[in-house]
Design a protein around this motif. Structure first.
Motif, mmCIF file in Angstrom:
data_model
loop_
_atom_site.group_PDB
_atom_site.id
_atom_site.type_symbol
_atom_site.label_atom_id
_atom_site.label_comp_id
_atom_site.label_asym_id
_atom_site.label_seq_id
_atom_site.Cartn_x
_atom_site.Cartn_y
_atom_site.Cartn_z
ATOM 1 N N ASP A 1 0.838 -1.207 0.000
ATOM 2 C CA ASP A 1 0.000 0.000 0.000
ATOM 3 C C ASP A 1 0.871 1.254 0.000
ATOM 4 O O ASP A 1 0.589 2.215 -0.730
ATOM 5 C CB ASP A 1 -0.962 0.017 1.192
ATOM 6 N N ASP B 1 0.615 7.343 3.761
ATOM 7 C CA ASP B 1 0.457 6.094 4.523
ATOM 8 C C ASP B 1 1.280 6.062 5.814
ATOM 9 O O ASP B 1 1.561 4.986 6.318
ATOM 10 C CB ASP B 1 0.832 4.893 3.612
ATOM 11 N N HIS C 1 -4.506 6.882 5.975
ATOM 12 C CA HIS C 1 -5.726 6.221 6.460
ATOM 13 C C HIS C 1 -5.516 5.579 7.837
ATOM 14 O O HIS C 1 -6.376 4.838 8.302
ATOM 15 C CB HIS C 1 -6.204 5.172 5.436
ATOM 16 N N HIS C 2 -4.365 5.847 8.472
ATOM 17 C CA HIS C 2 -4.167 5.354 9.840
ATOM 18 C C HIS C 2 -4.829 6.324 10.821
ATOM 19 O O HIS C 2 -4.940 7.512 10.529
ATOM 20 C CB HIS C 2 -2.674 5.273 10.170
ATOM 21 N N THR D 1 -4.337 3.674 1.692
ATOM 22 C CA THR D 1 -3.932 4.985 1.174
ATOM 23 C C THR D 1 -4.076 5.004 -0.344
ATOM 24 O O THR D 1 -4.398 6.039 -0.935
ATOM 25 C CB THR D 1 -2.495 5.323 1.618
ATOM 26 N N ASP E 1 -3.916 -4.163 1.224
ATOM 27 C CA ASP E 1 -4.367 -3.618 2.512
ATOM 28 C C ASP E 1 -5.750 -4.132 2.900
ATOM 29 O O ASP E 1 -6.098 -4.175 4.073
ATOM 30 C CB ASP E 1 -4.341 -2.078 2.505
HETATM 31 MN MN LIG Z 1 -1.886 1.318 4.320
#
Ligand SMILES: [Mn+2]
Length: 315
Positions: free
Chosen positions: A25, A80, A103-104, A123, A154
């Motif tokens: 990702d 990411d 996206h964390h 991401t 992912d």
């Molecule tokens: Mn990721």
């Protein structure tokens, strides 16, 4: 997304960063964005940044050497990566402007502008949305393949809870670019004989506790004997997740990094939160998929016990 596109359009030079030990990702979002910028804005200079190569590096693009001077005159885009320390190449801080796309769950702010959507499954999905904000035109096969590989890995092939209608819309959009889906799956998930035999080893040696905690500790001698790298070993954590009665599973790998020997680990769960526990052990990540770092034997046992307590509802 519009703000990010405006910043990209205004920049002459763009450096795209991602996290250390990059997974597909991180690499897919990085090379997907770099390639798309090259194709869409041929007059701009754009560079993929980072020193670590990662497990699937051969499926992605190449890196060039970029001077501090170039970074200083660039827009930095960091993908990411939730926290500053994990960015591969800290020179992103030299850039005149910086954007984080991730996206964390939010960890720390290190970029001037941050776009975080922790409901997104990858991401690469966010980069796909960014590109579609500009145009719905079909992408080149190369760009679409990079992004699709990021989404596919992912989401564990569209199987995680985070996989949404939006994820599948993105994937459908990318598939229009004449993707070779069977080849992509084989490139990403096909394995060598040593990895196959390593899976057998994990199944045979994992500690399976009655309450649903499953873990395995792998020391350096074992990895050497089985002829797998720490990176290859780490990928196999999902192997432990196939059993329905397993509530939390973890894989710990002994590694020598910068002169110190310690365990790094991957924690996974069917529903119980694990990233708060990961934070206690030099790590973090998603609610159900997180990592711990630099644990000695004592800390490792303490981490395993915390996972045990979490299952029992005592933590
Ligand atoms: Mn990721």
């Amino acid at each position: 997304m519009k703000i990010i596109l405006d910043k990209i359009e205004a920049a002459n030079t763009i450096c795209v960063f991602r996290h250390q030990s990059p997974d597909p990702d991180a690499l897919g979002s990085q090379f997907g964005l770099v390639n798309w910028i090259k194709e869409t804005y041929p007059e701009k200079q754009v560079f993929a940044m980072g020193w670590h190569r990662g497990q699937s590096a051969n499926l992605f693009g190449d890196y060039e050497t970029v001077s501090d001077e170039v970074v200083r005159n660039s827009l930095a885009i960091i993908l990411d990566t939730a926290n500053k320390a994990r960015v591969d190449d800290d020179r992103f801080a030299l850039a005149y402007d910086s954007i984080k796309i991730d996206h964390h769950p939010f960890t720390d702010q290190y970029a001037h502008y941050e776009y975080i959507d922790d409901s997104a499954a990858s991401t690469s999905e966010l980069i796909c949305q960014l590109i579609r904000t500009k145009s719905e035109q079909v992408l080149s096969t190369v760009t679409a393949t990079y992004l699709y590989m990021g989404i596919l890995t992912d989401t564990l092939r569209f199987s995680t809870q985070s996989t949404s209608a939006s994820t599948l819309h993105c994937a459908a959009f990318l598939v229009n670019s004449h993707l070779n889906l069977s080849k992509i799956n084989d490139d990403l998930f096909g394995m060598e004989t040593n990895e196959f035999l390593f899976s057998n080893y994990i199944r045979h040696h994992a500690v399976i506790e009655d309450e649903g905690l499953v873990y395995i500790k792998l020391d350096r001698e074992t990895l050497k004997r089985l002829n797998v790298t720490p990176g290859q070993a780490k990928e196999k954590v999902n192997e432990l997740g196939l059993v329905r009665s397993f509530k939390i599973w973890a894989l710990f790998i002994e590694q020598e990094e910068e002169g110190s020997v310690h365990y790094n680990g991957s924690l996974r769960s069917r529903g119980l939160t694990v990233n708060d526990i990961a934070k206690k052990y030099n790590g973090g990540g998603h609610r159900l998929a997180a990592a711990v770092k630099q644990l000695d034997e004592v800390k490792l046992e303490s981490c395993i016990n915390d996972l045990r307590l979490r299952i029992k509802g005592e933590l």
